[in-house]
Design an enzyme around this catalytic site. Structure first.
Site: not given
Length: 289
Positions: A75, A148-149, A178, A189, A191, A193-194, A213
């Site tokens: 990716d 993606n982001e 954070d 799917t 960062y 998603l994490s 966070a």
């Protein structure tokens, strides 16, 4: 003759036989395909699989002249390829030689089928939206478009960053923690998603706003329309924060104001006719297994 521009991962240590097989298959159609290979990848291929016997042209900067782009890797390689293609909107087919490969149409082991589909044109094209970020002179000359982001994160300190966020001129929230991730459906799917954000169908017309966070248990991921304009004013005790565009970060001074909006161009992602997003979820995330 169909013109194919090829980008690739330059640090493969395994699967080189499969990689050689892909180029054998491509060159077996030399009367129908003209290959253009990015110089840094060509150098790697010459060393790794002895590419010197193949007929291919080398380029340094993509000029939009190809009919199709092949991105050989994971990716991360696909994101690099899409940034290089930019506003040319040349369709990109990902061939996975990495781990998950959410953006890939197929794996290297399917080289024969892939090449036949390229030659015949038996594939589908999905349009994937991008996020454009602006607001700082330090972004000049850098890629400002995320498939993606966009991630806005604290840097080098335990202190929180405060992100005053507005949507279409109206206050949404002051995110303290954070940082903040603004993800496309394609990046849902990743960062997103994490940090507990939702998976969104890749052709949806949405963004996901997900705090990292957060210093409040009530701050949850939010799905918004991708036609919104988002402004983020940064505050904190540190001198700098990090702006990451598809994982490539730039330190910027605290006090910078960023504007996020839907980009004027898209990424055209090639998919196989017999495959869809639900197949990807089952195969990559092992749903139902």
């Amino acid at each position: 003759m169909k013109r194919i521009a090829i980008f690739g991962k330059k640090h493969m240590h395994t699967g080189l036989d499969l990689l050689a097989g892909l180029f054998d298959q491509l060159m077996s159609h030399s009367g129908e395909l003209q290959l253009y290979i990015r110089r840094d990848y060509y150098t790697f291929l010459t060393r790794a699989i002895g590419l010197t016997g193949y007929e291919a042209r080398v380029f340094d900067t993509y000029d939009g002249s190809a009919d199709l782009v092949l991105s050989v890797g994971g990716d991360g390689t696909f994101l690099t390829s899409s940034a290089a293609v930019g506003a040319y909107e040349t369709p990109i087919m990902g061939i996975n030689s990495g781990h998950l490969g959410f953006l890939s149409a197929a794996d290297l082991c399917d080289a024969g089928e892939i090449v036949n589909e390229i030659v015949s044109g038996d594939y589908a094209i999905q349009k994937r939206s991008l996020i454009e970020v602006s607001g700082s002179d330090e972004l000049s000359g850098r890629n400002r478009y995320a498939l993606n982001e966009i991630a806005i994160l604290k840097q080098d300190t335990a202190s929180m960053v405060t992100l005053e966020t507005t949507l279409n001129g109206r206050l949404l929230a002051n995110y303290r923690g954070d940082g903040l991730i603004v993800s496309t459906p394609t990046g849902s799917t990743g960062y997103n998603l994490s940090v507990g954000g939702p998976i969104v169908a890749p052709t949806a017309t949405n963004w996901i706003v997900a705090p990292v966070a957060a210093h409040s248990l009530t701050m949850r991921p939010l799905v918004i329309s991708d036609d919104a304009e988002m402004r983020v004013d940064t505050h904190g005790r540190s001198d700098h924060f990090l702006l990451a565009v598809d994982g490539k970060s730039t330190p910027l001074p605290i006090g910078t104001s960023l504007t996020l909006r839907k980009a004027p161009h898209c990424v055209k992602l090639v998919t196989r006719l017999n495959h869809n997003f639900t197949d990807t979820l089952r195969e990559k995330l092992l749903w139902g297994i």
